[in-house]
Write an enzyme that holds these catalytic residues in place. Sequence first.
Site, PDB file in Angstrom:
ATOM      1  N   ASP A  53       0.726  -1.275  -0.117  1.00 56.26           N
ATOM      2  CA  ASP A  53      -0.071  -0.011   0.040  1.00 56.26           C
ATOM      3  C   ASP A  53       0.846   1.218   0.047  1.00 56.26           C
ATOM      4  O   ASP A  53       2.001   1.202   0.339  1.00 56.26           O
ATOM      5  CB  ASP A  53      -0.853  -0.068   1.174  1.00 56.26           C
ATOM      6  CG  ASP A  53      -2.204   1.081   1.285  1.00 56.26           C
ATOM      7  OD1 ASP A  53      -2.285   1.435   0.129  1.00 56.26           O
ATOM      8  OD2 ASP A  53      -2.673   1.014   2.215  1.00 56.26           O
ATOM      9  N   GLY A  54       0.415   2.264  -0.436  1.00 57.55           N
ATOM     10  CA  GLY A  54       1.153   3.457  -0.438  1.00 57.55           C
ATOM     11  C   GLY A  54       1.753   4.056  -1.846  1.00 57.55           C
ATOM     12  O   GLY A  54       2.552   5.423  -1.894  1.00 57.55           O
ATOM     13  N   ASN A  55       1.444   3.435  -3.004  1.00 57.43           N
ATOM     14  CA  ASN A  55       1.939   3.720  -4.260  1.00 57.43           C
ATOM     15  C   ASN A  55       1.398   5.054  -4.778  1.00 57.43           C
ATOM     16  O   ASN A  55       2.063   6.071  -5.163  1.00 57.43           O
ATOM     17  CB  ASN A  55       1.488   2.711  -5.474  1.00 57.43           C
ATOM     18  CG  ASN A  55       2.120   1.499  -5.187  1.00 57.43           C
ATOM     19  OD1 ASN A  55       3.062   1.298  -4.319  1.00 57.43           O
ATOM     20  ND2 ASN A  55       1.667   0.346  -5.778  1.00 57.43           N
ATOM     21  N   ARG A  57       0.212   7.482  -2.563  1.00 64.77           N
ATOM     22  CA  ARG A  57       0.709   8.742  -1.887  1.00 64.77           C
ATOM     23  C   ARG A  57       2.038   9.240  -2.327  1.00 64.77           C
ATOM     24  O   ARG A  57       2.584  10.026  -2.192  1.00 64.77           O
ATOM     25  CB  ARG A  57       0.618   8.299  -0.287  1.00 64.77           C
ATOM     26  CG  ARG A  57      -0.736   8.468   0.219  1.00 64.77           C
ATOM     27  CD  ARG A  57      -1.050   7.828   1.512  1.00 64.77           C
ATOM     28  NE  ARG A  57      -1.209   6.524   1.478  1.00 64.77           N
ATOM     29  CZ  ARG A  57      -1.050   5.547   2.286  1.00 64.77           C
ATOM     30  NH1 ARG A  57      -0.675   5.947   3.541  1.00 64.77           N
ATOM     31  NH2 ARG A  57      -1.373   4.342   2.244  1.00 64.77           N
ATOM     32  N   TRP A  58       2.982   7.938  -2.528  1.00 59.87           N
ATOM     33  CA  TRP A  58       4.393   8.034  -2.978  1.00 59.87           C
ATOM     34  C   TRP A  58       4.326   8.889  -4.246  1.00 59.87           C
ATOM     35  O   TRP A  58       5.349   9.989  -4.261  1.00 59.87           O
ATOM     36  CB  TRP A  58       5.001   6.696  -3.207  1.00 59.87           C
ATOM     37  CG  TRP A  58       6.326   6.813  -3.621  1.00 59.87           C
ATOM     38  CD1 TRP A  58       7.354   6.747  -2.728  1.00 59.87           C
ATOM     39  CD2 TRP A  58       6.912   6.840  -4.726  1.00 59.87           C
ATOM     40  NE1 TRP A  58       8.594   6.546  -3.383  1.00 59.87           N
ATOM     41  CE2 TRP A  58       8.351   6.788  -4.556  1.00 59.87           C
ATOM     42  CE3 TRP A  58       6.391   7.031  -5.981  1.00 59.87           C
ATOM     43  CZ2 TRP A  58       9.186   6.885  -5.909  1.00 59.87           C
ATOM     44  CZ3 TRP A  58       7.317   6.898  -7.261  1.00 59.87           C
ATOM     45  CH2 TRP A  58       8.719   7.022  -7.203  1.00 59.87           C
ATOM     46  N   ARG A 100      -0.403   8.531 -10.346  1.00 63.15           N
ATOM     47  CA  ARG A 100      -0.399   7.791  -9.446  1.00 63.15           C
ATOM     48  C   ARG A 100       0.078   6.450 -10.030  1.00 63.15           C
ATOM     49  O   ARG A 100       0.883   5.540  -9.341  1.00 63.15           O
ATOM     50  CB  ARG A 100      -1.856   7.311  -8.942  1.00 63.15           C
ATOM     51  CG  ARG A 100      -2.618   8.171  -7.958  1.00 63.15           C
ATOM     52  CD  ARG A 100      -4.192   7.823  -7.924  1.00 63.15           C
ATOM     53  NE  ARG A 100      -4.178   6.574  -7.162  1.00 63.15           N
ATOM     54  CZ  ARG A 100      -4.154   6.311  -6.222  1.00 63.15           C
ATOM     55  NH1 ARG A 100      -3.805   7.404  -5.171  1.00 63.15           N
ATOM     56  NH2 ARG A 100      -4.294   5.224  -5.406  1.00 63.15           N
ATOM     57  N   HIS A 118       2.667   3.087  -9.029  1.00 61.87           N
ATOM     58  CA  HIS A 118       2.518   1.790  -9.264  1.00 61.87           C
ATOM     59  C   HIS A 118       3.751   1.184 -10.120  1.00 61.87           C
ATOM     60  O   HIS A 118       4.221   0.079  -9.706  1.00 61.87           O
ATOM     61  CB  HIS A 118       1.031   1.446  -9.892  1.00 61.87           C
ATOM     62  CG  HIS A 118       0.045   1.620  -9.281  1.00 61.87           C
ATOM     63  ND1 HIS A 118      -0.184   1.411  -8.079  1.00 61.87           N
ATOM     64  CD2 HIS A 118      -1.019   2.579  -9.874  1.00 61.87           C
ATOM     65  CE1 HIS A 118      -1.465   1.889  -7.613  1.00 61.87           C
ATOM     66  NE2 HIS A 118      -1.974   2.506  -8.529  1.00 61.87           N
ATOM     67  N   ARG A 148     -11.579   2.003  -9.108  1.00 59.36           N
ATOM     68  CA  ARG A 148     -10.820   3.039  -9.577  1.00 59.36           C
ATOM     69  C   ARG A 148     -10.906   3.554 -10.809  1.00 59.36           C
ATOM     70  O   ARG A 148     -11.591   2.996 -11.602  1.00 59.36           O
ATOM     71  CB  ARG A 148      -9.117   2.432  -9.272  1.00 59.36           C
ATOM     72  CG  ARG A 148      -8.887   2.071  -7.769  1.00 59.36           C
ATOM     73  CD  ARG A 148      -7.603   1.564  -7.353  1.00 59.36           C
ATOM     74  NE  ARG A 148      -7.448   1.420  -6.062  1.00 59.36           N
ATOM     75  CZ  ARG A 148      -6.296   1.661  -5.222  1.00 59.36           C
ATOM     76  NH1 ARG A 148      -5.283   2.301  -6.150  1.00 59.36           N
ATOM     77  NH2 ARG A 148      -6.131   1.505  -4.046  1.00 59.36           N
ATOM     78  N   LEU A 204      11.562 -20.156  -4.516  1.00 58.87           N
ATOM     79  CA  LEU A 204      10.466 -19.375  -3.584  1.00 58.87           C
ATOM     80  C   LEU A 204       9.249 -19.616  -4.563  1.00 58.87           C
ATOM     81  O   LEU A 204       9.195 -19.306  -5.726  1.00 58.87           O
ATOM     82  CB  LEU A 204      10.931 -18.112  -3.882  1.00 58.87           C
ATOM     83  CG  LEU A 204      10.125 -16.983  -3.291  1.00 58.87           C
ATOM     84  CD1 LEU A 204       9.841 -16.948  -1.756  1.00 58.87           C
ATOM     85  CD2 LEU A 204      10.247 -15.736  -3.993  1.00 58.87           C
ATOM     86  N   ARG A 229      -4.953  -2.684   8.510  1.00 52.34           N
ATOM     87  CA  ARG A 229      -6.145  -3.478   8.021  1.00 52.34           C
ATOM     88  C   ARG A 229      -5.705  -4.685   7.152  1.00 52.34           C
ATOM     89  O   ARG A 229      -4.745  -4.537   6.515  1.00 52.34           O
ATOM     90  CB  ARG A 229      -6.991  -2.513   7.139  1.00 52.34           C
ATOM     91  CG  ARG A 229      -7.809  -1.609   7.756  1.00 52.34           C
ATOM     92  CD  ARG A 229      -9.030  -1.018   6.811  1.00 52.34           C
ATOM     93  NE  ARG A 229      -8.217  -0.226   5.707  1.00 52.34           N
ATOM     94  CZ  ARG A 229      -7.866   0.892   6.128  1.00 52.34           C
ATOM     95  NH1 ARG A 229      -8.134   1.584   7.175  1.00 52.34           N
ATOM     96  NH2 ARG A 229      -7.621   1.725   5.004  1.00 52.34           N
ATOM     97  N   LEU A 230      -6.535  -5.760   6.929  1.00 53.65           N
ATOM     98  CA  LEU A 230      -6.265  -6.659   6.123  1.00 53.65           C
ATOM     99  C   LEU A 230      -6.865  -6.723   4.638  1.00 53.65           C
ATOM    100  O   LEU A 230      -6.456  -7.104   3.915  1.00 53.65           O
ATOM    101  CB  LEU A 230      -6.882  -8.204   6.630  1.00 53.65           C
ATOM    102  CG  LEU A 230      -5.946  -9.061   7.456  1.00 53.65           C
ATOM    103  CD1 LEU A 230      -6.649 -10.365   7.958  1.00 53.65           C
ATOM    104  CD2 LEU A 230      -4.845  -9.497   7.042  1.00 53.65           C
TER     105      LEU A 230
HETATM  106  C1  FPP Z   1      -2.070   0.211  -3.337  1.00 52.75           C
HETATM  107  O1  FPP Z   1      -1.551   1.390  -3.171  1.00 52.75           O
HETATM  108  C2  FPP Z   1      -1.473  -0.424  -4.080  1.00 52.75           C
HETATM  109  C3  FPP Z   1      -2.289  -1.152  -5.363  1.00 52.75           C
HETATM  110  C4  FPP Z   1      -3.889  -1.043  -5.445  1.00 52.75           C
HETATM  111  C5  FPP Z   1      -1.642  -1.984  -6.620  1.00 52.75           C
HETATM  112  C6  FPP Z   1      -0.336  -2.550  -6.167  1.00 52.75           C
HETATM  113  C7  FPP Z   1       0.517  -2.691  -7.284  1.00 52.75           C
HETATM  114  C8  FPP Z   1       1.708  -2.875  -7.382  1.00 52.75           C
HETATM  115  C9  FPP Z   1       2.813  -2.711  -6.160  1.00 52.75           C
HETATM  116  C10 FPP Z   1       2.450  -2.629  -8.704  1.00 52.75           C
HETATM  117  C11 FPP Z   1       1.960  -3.521  -9.525  1.00 52.75           C
HETATM  118  C12 FPP Z   1       2.334  -5.041  -9.407  1.00 52.75           C
HETATM  119  C13 FPP Z   1       2.708  -6.077 -10.372  1.00 52.75           C
HETATM  120  C14 FPP Z   1       2.936  -7.261  -9.827  1.00 52.75           C
HETATM  121  C15 FPP Z   1       3.238  -5.542 -11.730  1.00 52.75           C
HETATM  122  P1  FPP Z   1      -2.665   2.813  -3.372  1.00 52.75           P
HETATM  123  O2  FPP Z   1      -2.640   3.050  -4.745  1.00 52.75           O
HETATM  124  O3  FPP Z   1      -4.024   2.205  -2.751  1.00 52.75           O
HETATM  125  O4  FPP Z   1      -2.000   3.711  -2.611  1.00 52.75           O
HETATM  126  P2  FPP Z   1      -2.467   5.105  -1.622  1.00 52.75           P
HETATM  127  O5  FPP Z   1      -3.145   4.374  -0.576  1.00 52.75           O
HETATM  128  O6  FPP Z   1      -1.257   5.611  -1.348  1.00 52.75           O
HETATM  129  O7  FPP Z   1      -3.416   5.565  -2.524  1.00 52.75           O
END
Ligand code: FPP
Length: 262
Positions: free
Chosen positions: A31-33, A35-36, A44, A48, A82, A142, A205-206
């Site tokens: 989580d956090g992509n 916000r990053w 956004r 990702h 989304r 793995l 949270r899960l």
């Molecule tokens: C949640 O962050 C993240 C996701 C919904 C997607 C996760 C995807 C990746 C890490 C990359 C793609 C993966 C592969 C295998 C190619 P958010 O967008 O909800 O972040 P936020 O809470 O900061 O808005």
Amino acid sequence: MLSIGASGSTERHRQKLLRGRMPVHVGIIMDGNGRWAQERGRPRVEGHRSGSRALREIIKECISLGIDYLSAFAFSTENWTRPRGEVEALMALMVEFAAGEAADLAAHGVKVIPIGEVSSLPLRTREELERLSEFTRDGDSLTFFLAVNYGGRSEIHRAARELARRAVQGKVSPEDIDEECFRAHLYTHPHPDPDLIIRTGGEWRLSNFLLYQASYAEFVSTPVLWPDFSAGDLHRALRIYQNRERRFGQVKKRDSHGGTDA
Ligand code: FPP
């Protein structure tokens, strides 16, 4: 590219960790992509993309630590709500990951098992994930569960539906539906449950991740946003895990005067 190697200090931390109890299966809620990306004034989708790079590094580190199973939540059954552009970008990233990493993952002995309703994904994403799974099927260092269009509740509904179908056909009697029988209908069967679930981005949270399998997992939340999550952050989470006392509903060894603590 998954090149395995380590700097001096990472190696020292790794050696220290290896002397402790390591989890067999680590699950990660990435989580956090968003916000990053936002913190950098970027779309956004760039979060990702960086998140996908972080995932590659963590796979590499898990191999190096000798962790047997890793699961990562890449797209939930709820993520379809989304904005369309973000969903399309995530699907495209899956394709890029699957096609671009297959050879390297296989070379490092990673076996990728996509979990979730893969059959309802856009054709290209589905095909590439199936190809990745097939290409890496002999991996024995793995096992990597990639959760895409995954939801814990929907996994449980799916198992219940399948068992109901078998009951109607007379292939299973309701009395025989116990834990072992139910588990056999989960995506992760016959592999072990996660011992540790790490969530980045600061939430506790899960969020519908491995609901059934996470019953006794230790949970570690870190404020680090997923694209910044490094081998060092993984080591920190593992150290927290190694200092926890796992009870599985039993009475604490040091304190046997009752109680129902889990
Ligand atoms: C949640 O962050 C993240 C996701 C919904 C997607 C996760 C995807 C990746 C890490 C990359 C793609 C993966 C592969 C295998 C190619 P958010 O967008 O909800 O972040 P936020 O809470 O900061 O808005």
